[in-house]
Design a protein around this motif. Structure first.
Motif, mmCIF file in Angstrom:
data_model
loop_
_atom_site.group_PDB
_atom_site.id
_atom_site.type_symbol
_atom_site.label_atom_id
_atom_site.label_comp_id
_atom_site.label_asym_id
_atom_site.label_seq_id
_atom_site.Cartn_x
_atom_site.Cartn_y
_atom_site.Cartn_z
ATOM 1 N N SER A 32 42.265 42.616 32.419
ATOM 2 C CA SER A 32 42.332 41.996 33.732
ATOM 3 C C SER A 32 40.930 42.023 34.354
ATOM 4 C CB SER A 32 43.302 42.768 34.618
ATOM 5 O OG SER A 32 43.306 42.248 35.924
ATOM 6 N N ARG A 65 38.812 40.250 37.907
ATOM 7 C CA ARG A 65 38.826 39.400 39.102
ATOM 8 C C ARG A 65 37.435 39.447 39.720
ATOM 9 N NH1 ARG A 65 39.028 38.918 44.486
ATOM 10 N NH2 ARG A 65 40.547 37.521 45.392
ATOM 11 N N GLU A 107 40.173 34.743 38.270
ATOM 12 C CA GLU A 107 41.067 35.821 37.852
ATOM 13 C C GLU A 107 41.496 35.526 36.429
ATOM 14 O OE1 GLU A 107 43.178 36.934 42.084
ATOM 15 O OE2 GLU A 107 44.156 35.480 40.793
ATOM 16 N N GLY A 125 45.523 39.112 30.621
ATOM 17 C CA GLY A 125 46.266 38.803 29.412
ATOM 18 C C GLY A 125 46.856 40.033 28.779
ATOM 19 N N ASN A 185 50.539 36.517 26.278
ATOM 20 C CA ASN A 185 50.448 35.737 27.510
ATOM 21 C C ASN A 185 49.061 35.851 28.095
ATOM 22 O OD1 ASN A 185 50.380 37.815 29.767
ATOM 23 N ND2 ASN A 185 52.159 38.500 28.615
ATOM 24 N N THR A 196 46.916 34.585 31.886
ATOM 25 C CA THR A 196 46.894 33.933 33.183
ATOM 26 C C THR A 196 45.436 33.714 33.565
ATOM 27 O OG1 THR A 196 48.917 35.057 33.872
ATOM 28 C CG2 THR A 196 47.537 34.130 35.614
ATOM 29 N N VAL A 230 43.018 31.852 36.642
ATOM 30 C CA VAL A 230 42.891 31.166 37.926
ATOM 31 C C VAL A 230 41.408 30.924 38.154
ATOM 32 C CG1 VAL A 230 43.181 31.334 40.425
ATOM 33 C CG2 VAL A 230 44.942 32.261 38.901
#
Length: 83
Positions: free
Chosen positions: A4, A6, A57, A60, A68, A70, A72
């Protein structure tokens, strides 16, 4: 494996943060997502009036039974602070 990241700010700062982010041990999925994000940021519009910043962002997870991701990428207009 999970990861992760951000970050937000001026485009050059966001690129630096994504480029230098620790892959948290995930050399496969993380690197694919990082490459995608850096390609999108490299294609960022530079015409007058285009946003000069971004919020990114990325997260996974993958294991033998699931996968998966994500992503952004949101444009931001960063203005200098007023005195």
């Amino acid at each position: 494996m999970s990861f992760s990241v951000r970050t937000e700010g001026l485009l050059a700062d966001v690129v630096e943060t994504v480029t230098s982010a620790d892959n948290q041990g995930d050399t496969e999925q993380f690197e694919a997502v990082r490459a995608f994000i850096l390609a999108e940021l490299a294609a960022w519009p530079t015409e007058p009036g285009a946003p000069n910043g971004a919020l990114v962002e990325m997260a996974g997870h993958h294991d033998p039974t699931s996968r998966n991701v994500t992503v952004v990428i949101r444009p931001l207009r960063i203005v200098p602070a007023e005195d």
